[in-house]
Design an enzyme around this catalytic site. Structure first.
Site, PDB file in Angstrom:
ATOM      1  N   LYS A  34       0.111  13.199  20.199  1.00  0.00           N
ATOM      2  CA  LYS A  34      -1.128  12.466  19.908  1.00  0.00           C
ATOM      3  C   LYS A  34      -2.263  13.452  19.598  1.00  0.00           C
ATOM      4  O   LYS A  34      -2.445  14.433  20.336  1.00  0.00           O
ATOM      5  CB  LYS A  34      -1.489  11.610  21.128  1.00  0.00           C
ATOM      6  CG  LYS A  34      -2.688  10.744  20.906  1.00  0.00           C
ATOM      7  CD  LYS A  34      -3.016   9.952  22.156  1.00  0.00           C
ATOM      8  CE  LYS A  34      -4.410   9.376  22.002  1.00  0.00           C
ATOM      9  NZ  LYS A  34      -5.002   9.001  23.258  1.00  0.00           N
ATOM     10  N   ASN A  71      -3.153  -1.709   6.060  1.00  0.00           N
ATOM     11  CA  ASN A  71      -4.089  -2.632   5.412  1.00  0.00           C
ATOM     12  C   ASN A  71      -3.864  -4.019   6.015  1.00  0.00           C
ATOM     13  O   ASN A  71      -2.891  -4.234   6.728  1.00  0.00           O
ATOM     14  CB  ASN A  71      -3.854  -2.618   3.887  1.00  0.00           C
ATOM     15  CG  ASN A  71      -2.437  -3.047   3.541  1.00  0.00           C
ATOM     16  OD1 ASN A  71      -2.052  -4.182   3.773  1.00  0.00           O
ATOM     17  ND2 ASN A  71      -1.643  -2.119   3.015  1.00  0.00           N
ATOM     18  N   LYS A  93       3.240  -0.403 -15.300  1.00  0.00           N
ATOM     19  CA  LYS A  93       4.442  -0.525 -14.459  1.00  0.00           C
ATOM     20  C   LYS A  93       5.547  -1.321 -15.148  1.00  0.00           C
ATOM     21  O   LYS A  93       6.544  -1.666 -14.524  1.00  0.00           O
ATOM     22  CB  LYS A  93       4.063  -1.152 -13.106  1.00  0.00           C
ATOM     23  CG  LYS A  93       2.971  -0.343 -12.381  1.00  0.00           C
ATOM     24  CD  LYS A  93       2.802  -0.721 -10.923  1.00  0.00           C
ATOM     25  CE  LYS A  93       1.646   0.059 -10.296  1.00  0.00           C
ATOM     26  NZ  LYS A  93       1.657   0.094  -8.856  1.00  0.00           N
ATOM     27  N   LYS A 127      -2.162  -2.615 -14.920  1.00  0.00           N
ATOM     28  CA  LYS A 127      -0.995  -2.380 -14.040  1.00  0.00           C
ATOM     29  C   LYS A 127       0.274  -2.962 -14.648  1.00  0.00           C
ATOM     30  O   LYS A 127       1.349  -2.371 -14.563  1.00  0.00           O
ATOM     31  CB  LYS A 127      -1.236  -3.011 -12.659  1.00  0.00           C
ATOM     32  CG  LYS A 127      -2.190  -2.199 -11.816  1.00  0.00           C
ATOM     33  CD  LYS A 127      -2.496  -2.848 -10.481  1.00  0.00           C
ATOM     34  CE  LYS A 127      -3.706  -2.165  -9.858  1.00  0.00           C
ATOM     35  NZ  LYS A 127      -4.195  -2.817  -8.667  1.00  0.00           N
TER      36      LYS A 127
HETATM   37  N1  CTP Z   1       3.013  -0.886  -5.517  1.00  0.00           N
HETATM   38  C1  CTP Z   1       4.177  -0.148  -5.438  1.00  0.00           C
HETATM   39  N2  CTP Z   1       4.156   1.084  -4.844  1.00  0.00           N
HETATM   40  C2  CTP Z   1       3.005   1.593  -4.373  1.00  0.00           C
HETATM   41  C3  CTP Z   1       1.818   0.837  -4.442  1.00  0.00           C
HETATM   42  C4  CTP Z   1       1.852  -0.404  -5.028  1.00  0.00           C
HETATM   43  O1  CTP Z   1       5.212  -0.601  -5.919  1.00  0.00           O
HETATM   44  N3  CTP Z   1       3.037   2.789  -3.781  1.00  0.00           N
HETATM   45  C5  CTP Z   1       3.092  -2.220  -6.144  1.00  0.00           C
HETATM   46  C6  CTP Z   1       2.564  -3.358  -5.292  1.00  0.00           C
HETATM   47  O2  CTP Z   1       3.588  -3.924  -4.507  1.00  0.00           O
HETATM   48  C7  CTP Z   1       2.060  -4.344  -6.344  1.00  0.00           C
HETATM   49  C8  CTP Z   1       1.621  -3.440  -7.485  1.00  0.00           C
HETATM   50  O3  CTP Z   1       2.269  -2.183  -7.287  1.00  0.00           O
HETATM   51  O4  CTP Z   1       3.085  -5.178  -6.806  1.00  0.00           O
HETATM   52  C9  CTP Z   1       0.145  -3.207  -7.566  1.00  0.00           C
HETATM   53  O5  CTP Z   1      -0.330  -2.777  -6.306  1.00  0.00           O
HETATM   54  P1  CTP Z   1      -1.892  -2.511  -6.056  1.00  0.00           P
HETATM   55  O6  CTP Z   1      -2.051  -2.018  -4.663  1.00  0.00           O
HETATM   56  O7  CTP Z   1      -2.690  -3.677  -6.524  1.00  0.00           O
HETATM   57  O8  CTP Z   1      -2.191  -1.358  -7.094  1.00  0.00           O
HETATM   58  P2  CTP Z   1      -1.853   0.156  -7.139  1.00  0.00           P
HETATM   59  O9  CTP Z   1      -0.810   0.379  -8.187  1.00  0.00           O
HETATM   60  O10 CTP Z   1      -1.571   0.700  -5.789  1.00  0.00           O
HETATM   61  O11 CTP Z   1      -3.236   0.730  -7.709  1.00  0.00           O
HETATM   62  P3  CTP Z   1      -4.715   0.707  -7.022  1.00  0.00           P
HETATM   63  O12 CTP Z   1      -4.478   0.644  -5.528  1.00  0.00           O
HETATM   64  O13 CTP Z   1      -5.307   1.983  -7.479  1.00  0.00           O
HETATM   65  O14 CTP Z   1      -5.414  -0.516  -7.560  1.00  0.00           O
END
Ligand code: CTP
Length: 404
Positions: free
Chosen positions: A291, A212, A344, A340
């Site tokens: 590859k 990303n 979390k 979230k």
């Molecule tokens: N995060 C994490 N582990 C993952 C994905 C995300 O610890 N595998 C953490 C990120 O570092 C951030 C938080 O969770 O602090 C939210 O990440 P975000 O990408 O906004 O959300 P997701 O939980 O991945 O949910 P979605 O992508 O469905 O919005």
């Protein structure tokens, strides 16, 4: 008395290049902050912008030649060097970096650099090929090993027409860095931070990966500010262009699952976890050894599997640490971030709207909403990431002092 930027004596060293026009803006910003700025130009810099412009804006004489000044310019340089708190070289060309690294002194700026004993901050600007050349890299390593600090160039359109790394950092980012030398607080003294930053790379085969556009700038800014305020910082970073802030213990990784292992390993030794990394949620189920080849017109179907959610794993451990998450959202920002935060088990969540232009990923500025466990919502207007980092650290400190 603690030195503030208001009464600081700063030398702005300008070397030649198209980015010299941005040095005018840097000077203007420094003067606006109340600093006393002396400008020293390399021999060729005055071909891009005349010394008169810098003289008018700084209100001080400009040193640009070793030979043509009325009263022995060389001696004047030495006096300027003796009195200054900070030397900022912006833009620094590849040639100026080489001179600084190897102690050459053949123009006003390189002379002053050798005579100067204080902190040196360098903002390079050059063509992307030059920036990536091993000779330039080596010179930068030499300077860093001497304690010279850098504001790395940005990625963007370059004077030569290509897009790549090498563009002089924005004047506001350089000013932020200058500010960090002054007005220091040490209110996070002794607090141990574990901070994650950047994207992750989930490989498909030896030459491809899914990722990303996260630049890591937000997490690096939190790490840098926490360190500057006295904290002990471990920074777990996915792949980025950024250099570790001085004094920060950096651990690098590529895949989400590698980042998870590092976070779980270091969790016991921190007081605060700040998860600002943009962790990939899915990884290819299989990593091909060779590859993947095109099969005529046939498409490629990938089977993806979820990665470990690092924050959920942390929540399961009930570690008692203060945990801060980030939320990258493109719609229903506050609702999704709140969800979230609860899921979390976070103390704070920093939500940003990744669909808004000019903020979030890659940008030097950000506009965020900070939500706490008690669901108090605070909207923070557009600010440089460094200032957002400081604000977040302020909120963390309040919670550490008043555990709920
Ligand atoms: N995060 C994490 N582990 C993952 C994905 C995300 O610890 N595998 C953490 C990120 O570092 C951030 C938080 O969770 O602090 C939210 O990440 P975000 O990408 O906004 O959300 P997701 O939980 O991945 O949910 P979605 O992508 O469905 O919005």
């Amino acid at each position: 008395m603690r030195k503030t930027i208001k009464n600081a004596k700063i030398v702005l060293g300008v070397s030649a290049g198209i980015a010299v026009y941005k040095a005018v803006e840097i000077l203007r910003l420094l003067v606006k902050e109340g600093a006393d700025v002396r400008v020293v130009m390399s021999a060729n810099a005055s071909k891009f912008v005349t010394p008169l412009t810098f003289e008018a804006l700084s209100g001080n004489p400009v040193y640009h030649s070793l030979f043509d000044s009325h009263n022995s310019a060389q001696m004047e340089h030495i006096r300027v060097a003796e009195n200054a708190d900070l030397l900022v070289v912006a833009p620094a060309t590849a040639s100026m970096l080489g001179k600084m690294a190897h102690g050459l002194a053949d123009d006003a700026l390189s002379n002053l650099h050798l005579a100067f004993k204080g902190s040196v901050l360098v903002a390079p600007a050059m063509n992307d090929g030059m920036w990536e050349h091993p000779a330039v890299k080596k010179n930068i390593d030499i300077l860093r090993s001497r304690g010279v600090d850098f504001v790395d160039p940005a990625f963007g359109e370059l004077a030569c027409g290509v897009t790549g790394p090498g563009r002089l950092a924005e004047p506001s980012a350089i000013l932020d860095k200058v500010r960090s030398y002054f007005n220091q607080r040490d209110d996070l003294n002794g607090i141990r931070f574990l901070i994650t930053a950047g994207p992750t790379h989930e490989p498909l085969d030896p030459v491809r990966y899914l990722s990303n556009p996260s630049s890591g700038k937000m997490g690096y800014a939190v790490a840098e500010q926490a360190k500057a305020r006295g904290a002990k910082v471990v920074l777990i970073s996915g792949p980025t262009y950024l250099k570790a802030p001085p004094g920060v213990d950096i651990k690098t990784c590529k895949r989400a699952d590698e980042m998870n292992v590092l976070v779980q390993e270091h969790l016991d030794h921190c007081d605060v976890l700040v998860m600002s990394a943009a962790v990939g949620d899915f990884a290819p189920q299989t990593l091909e050894k060779e590859k993947i080849k095109k099969q005529g017109d046939a498409g490629l179907v990938l089977k993806m599997v979820p990665t470990k959610d690092i924050l959920l794993e942390v929540a399961k451990r009930n570690s008692g640490k203060l945990v801060v998450g980030f939320a990258a959202e493109s719609q229903n920002i506050v609702e999704s971030a709140l969800e979230k935060l609860k899921k979390k088990n976070l103390d704070l969540i920093v939500a940003n709207d990744i669909s808004a232009p000019g903020i979030g990923f890659q940008s030097d500025s950000n506009q965020v909403t900070i939500i706490d466990r008690e669901e108090k919502i605070e909207n923070i207007p557009l600010k440089p990431k460094r200032e957002i980092a400081d604000l977040l650290l302020d909120r963390i400190l309040v919670r550490l002092k008043n555990p709920k």
